[in-house]
Design a protein around this motif. Structure first.
Motif, PDB file in Angstrom:
ATOM      1  N   TRP A   1      42.991  37.672  43.897  1.00 39.25           N
ATOM      2  CA  TRP A   1      42.444  38.171  42.544  1.00 39.25           C
ATOM      3  C   TRP A   1      43.684  38.972  41.728  1.00 39.25           C
ATOM      4  O   TRP A   1      44.473  39.321  42.230  1.00 39.25           O
ATOM      5  CB  TRP A   1      41.330  39.023  42.485  1.00 39.25           C
ATOM      6  CG  TRP A   1      39.928  38.578  42.800  1.00 39.25           C
ATOM      7  CD1 TRP A   1      39.731  37.284  43.378  1.00 39.25           C
ATOM      8  CD2 TRP A   1      38.640  38.848  42.748  1.00 39.25           C
ATOM      9  NE1 TRP A   1      38.375  37.126  43.561  1.00 39.25           N
ATOM     10  CE2 TRP A   1      37.790  37.974  43.275  1.00 39.25           C
ATOM     11  CE3 TRP A   1      38.076  40.278  42.448  1.00 39.25           C
ATOM     12  CZ2 TRP A   1      36.368  38.296  43.188  1.00 39.25           C
ATOM     13  CZ3 TRP A   1      36.848  40.331  42.362  1.00 39.25           C
ATOM     14  CH2 TRP A   1      36.048  39.632  42.671  1.00 39.25           C
ATOM     15  N   ASN A   2      43.451  38.820  40.328  1.00 37.83           N
ATOM     16  CA  ASN A   2      44.526  39.423  39.516  1.00 37.83           C
ATOM     17  C   ASN A   2      43.839  40.048  38.439  1.00 37.83           C
ATOM     18  O   ASN A   2      42.903  39.122  37.795  1.00 37.83           O
ATOM     19  CB  ASN A   2      45.719  38.377  38.983  1.00 37.83           C
ATOM     20  CG  ASN A   2      46.784  38.990  38.423  1.00 37.83           C
ATOM     21  OD1 ASN A   2      46.691  40.061  37.944  1.00 37.83           O
ATOM     22  ND2 ASN A   2      47.893  38.148  38.614  1.00 37.83           N
ATOM     23  N   GLY A   3      44.059  41.253  37.946  1.00 38.19           N
ATOM     24  CA  GLY A   3      43.527  41.670  37.003  1.00 38.19           C
ATOM     25  C   GLY A   3      42.002  42.377  37.150  1.00 38.19           C
ATOM     26  O   GLY A   3      41.639  42.358  38.253  1.00 38.19           O
ATOM     27  N   SER A   4      41.167  42.808  35.986  1.00 37.51           N
ATOM     28  CA  SER A   4      40.035  43.301  36.351  1.00 37.51           C
ATOM     29  C   SER A   4      38.968  42.834  36.269  1.00 37.51           C
ATOM     30  O   SER A   4      37.660  42.809  36.666  1.00 37.51           O
ATOM     31  CB  SER A   4      39.949  44.644  35.419  1.00 37.51           C
ATOM     32  OG  SER A   4      39.957  43.993  34.101  1.00 37.51           O
ATOM     33  N   ARG A   5      38.895  41.372  35.603  1.00 38.96           N
ATOM     34  CA  ARG A   5      38.092  40.546  35.388  1.00 38.96           C
ATOM     35  C   ARG A   5      38.208  39.047  36.315  1.00 38.96           C
ATOM     36  O   ARG A   5      39.232  38.414  36.269  1.00 38.96           O
ATOM     37  CB  ARG A   5      37.800  40.028  34.000  1.00 38.96           C
ATOM     38  CG  ARG A   5      36.669  39.200  33.877  1.00 38.96           C
ATOM     39  CD  ARG A   5      36.540  39.216  32.128  1.00 38.96           C
ATOM     40  NE  ARG A   5      35.204  38.714  31.788  1.00 38.96           N
ATOM     41  CZ  ARG A   5      35.135  37.314  31.227  1.00 38.96           C
ATOM     42  NH1 ARG A   5      36.302  36.756  31.105  1.00 38.96           N
ATOM     43  NH2 ARG A   5      33.982  36.782  31.039  1.00 38.96           N
TER      44      ARG A   5
ATOM     45  N   ASP B   1      49.100  43.693  38.705  1.00 34.70           N
ATOM     46  CA  ASP B   1      49.288  43.268  40.035  1.00 34.70           C
ATOM     47  C   ASP B   1      48.237  42.441  40.750  1.00 34.70           C
ATOM     48  O   ASP B   1      46.866  42.558  40.633  1.00 34.70           O
ATOM     49  CB  ASP B   1      49.431  44.636  40.923  1.00 34.70           C
ATOM     50  CG  ASP B   1      50.583  45.523  40.559  1.00 34.70           C
ATOM     51  OD1 ASP B   1      51.603  44.788  40.125  1.00 34.70           O
ATOM     52  OD2 ASP B   1      50.677  46.503  40.870  1.00 34.70           O
ATOM     53  N   PRO B   2      48.561  41.529  41.742  1.00 29.62           N
ATOM     54  CA  PRO B   2      47.763  40.860  42.605  1.00 29.62           C
ATOM     55  C   PRO B   2      47.089  41.763  43.529  1.00 29.62           C
ATOM     56  O   PRO B   2      47.595  42.665  43.966  1.00 29.62           O
ATOM     57  CB  PRO B   2      48.298  39.631  43.143  1.00 29.62           C
ATOM     58  CG  PRO B   2      49.771  40.213  43.133  1.00 29.62           C
ATOM     59  CD  PRO B   2      49.896  41.008  41.889  1.00 29.62           C
ATOM     60  N   TYR B   3      45.769  41.396  44.052  1.00 27.74           N
ATOM     61  CA  TYR B   3      45.243  42.010  45.230  1.00 27.74           C
ATOM     62  C   TYR B   3      44.314  40.964  45.724  1.00 27.74           C
ATOM     63  O   TYR B   3      43.876  40.081  45.473  1.00 27.74           O
ATOM     64  CB  TYR B   3      44.359  43.269  44.781  1.00 27.74           C
ATOM     65  CG  TYR B   3      43.480  43.075  43.678  1.00 27.74           C
ATOM     66  CD1 TYR B   3      42.304  42.780  44.033  1.00 27.74           C
ATOM     67  CD2 TYR B   3      43.819  42.985  42.479  1.00 27.74           C
ATOM     68  CE1 TYR B   3      41.163  42.766  42.796  1.00 27.74           C
ATOM     69  CE2 TYR B   3      42.872  42.842  41.383  1.00 27.74           C
ATOM     70  CZ  TYR B   3      41.548  42.781  41.590  1.00 27.74           C
ATOM     71  OH  TYR B   3      40.786  42.557  40.494  1.00 27.74           O
ATOM     72  N   GLU B   4      43.842  41.467  47.066  1.00 24.25           N
ATOM     73  CA  GLU B   4      43.088  40.542  47.837  1.00 24.25           C
ATOM     74  C   GLU B   4      41.687  41.257  48.351  1.00 24.25           C
ATOM     75  O   GLU B   4      42.013  42.463  48.503  1.00 24.25           O
ATOM     76  CB  GLU B   4      43.954  39.855  48.945  1.00 24.25           C
ATOM     77  CG  GLU B   4      44.979  38.876  48.940  1.00 24.25           C
ATOM     78  CD  GLU B   4      45.622  38.285  49.931  1.00 24.25           C
ATOM     79  OE1 GLU B   4      46.488  37.451  49.592  1.00 24.25           O
ATOM     80  OE2 GLU B   4      45.612  38.760  51.195  1.00 24.25           O
ATOM     81  N   PHE B   5      40.757  40.357  48.542  1.00 23.07           N
ATOM     82  CA  PHE B   5      39.754  40.922  49.204  1.00 23.07           C
ATOM     83  C   PHE B   5      39.433  39.780  50.342  1.00 23.07           C
ATOM     84  O   PHE B   5      39.334  38.615  50.327  1.00 23.07           O
ATOM     85  CB  PHE B   5      38.433  40.686  48.206  1.00 23.07           C
ATOM     86  CG  PHE B   5      38.357  41.799  47.356  1.00 23.07           C
ATOM     87  CD1 PHE B   5      37.918  43.017  47.685  1.00 23.07           C
ATOM     88  CD2 PHE B   5      38.384  41.479  45.791  1.00 23.07           C
ATOM     89  CE1 PHE B   5      37.746  44.028  46.549  1.00 23.07           C
ATOM     90  CE2 PHE B   5      38.108  42.629  45.088  1.00 23.07           C
ATOM     91  CZ  PHE B   5      37.830  43.764  45.316  1.00 23.07           C
ATOM     92  N   ASP B   6      39.068  40.509  51.380  1.00 25.03           N
ATOM     93  CA  ASP B   6      38.665  39.911  52.597  1.00 25.03           C
ATOM     94  C   ASP B   6      37.251  39.999  52.616  1.00 25.03           C
ATOM     95  O   ASP B   6      36.544  41.125  52.583  1.00 25.03           O
ATOM     96  CB  ASP B   6      39.189  40.513  53.958  1.00 25.03           C
ATOM     97  CG  ASP B   6      40.504  40.405  54.141  1.00 25.03           C
ATOM     98  OD1 ASP B   6      41.076  39.446  53.580  1.00 25.03           O
ATOM     99  OD2 ASP B   6      41.409  41.153  54.882  1.00 25.03           O
TER     100      ASP B   6
END
Length: 91
Positions: free
Chosen positions: A56-60, A41-46
């Motif tokens: 970002w996508n993934g753990s790395r 799953d993609p996720y975002e950081f502000d």
């Protein structure tokens, strides 16, 4: 380092360079499963310092810090909540 609320609905990730002279870059690994994100799953950081948003996508993932213009990131996690008109929505 990262810090999460007891419920896990608020997560902050902090990256700081201690080198006052040279830019530094690296791949970082995050325990995304602990934050309720599956590996694909993609996720975002502000970024609370610069106002930028990073997807970002993934753990790395890759980060770059520069003591002259970006010595740190203070990143607030936003998880994907669905899609609207063909675009991912993050909250």
């Amino acid at each position: 380092f990262s810090k999460a609320s007891r419920s896990g609905d608020s997560v902050v990730f902090v990256a700081v360079s201690l080198d006052p002279f040279n830019p530094q870059s690296s791949f970082v690994s995050l325990p995304v499963e602990e934050f309720g994100i599956t590996k694909g799953d993609p996720y975002e950081f502000d970024d609370l310092l610069s106002g930028e948003t990073f997807r970002w996508n993934g753990s790395r993932n890759y980060i770059a810090l520069d003591p002259h213009n970006r010595p740190a990131h203070i990143l607030l996690l936003r998880r994907r909540s669905g899609r609207l008109r063909g675009h991912d929505v993050f909250v």
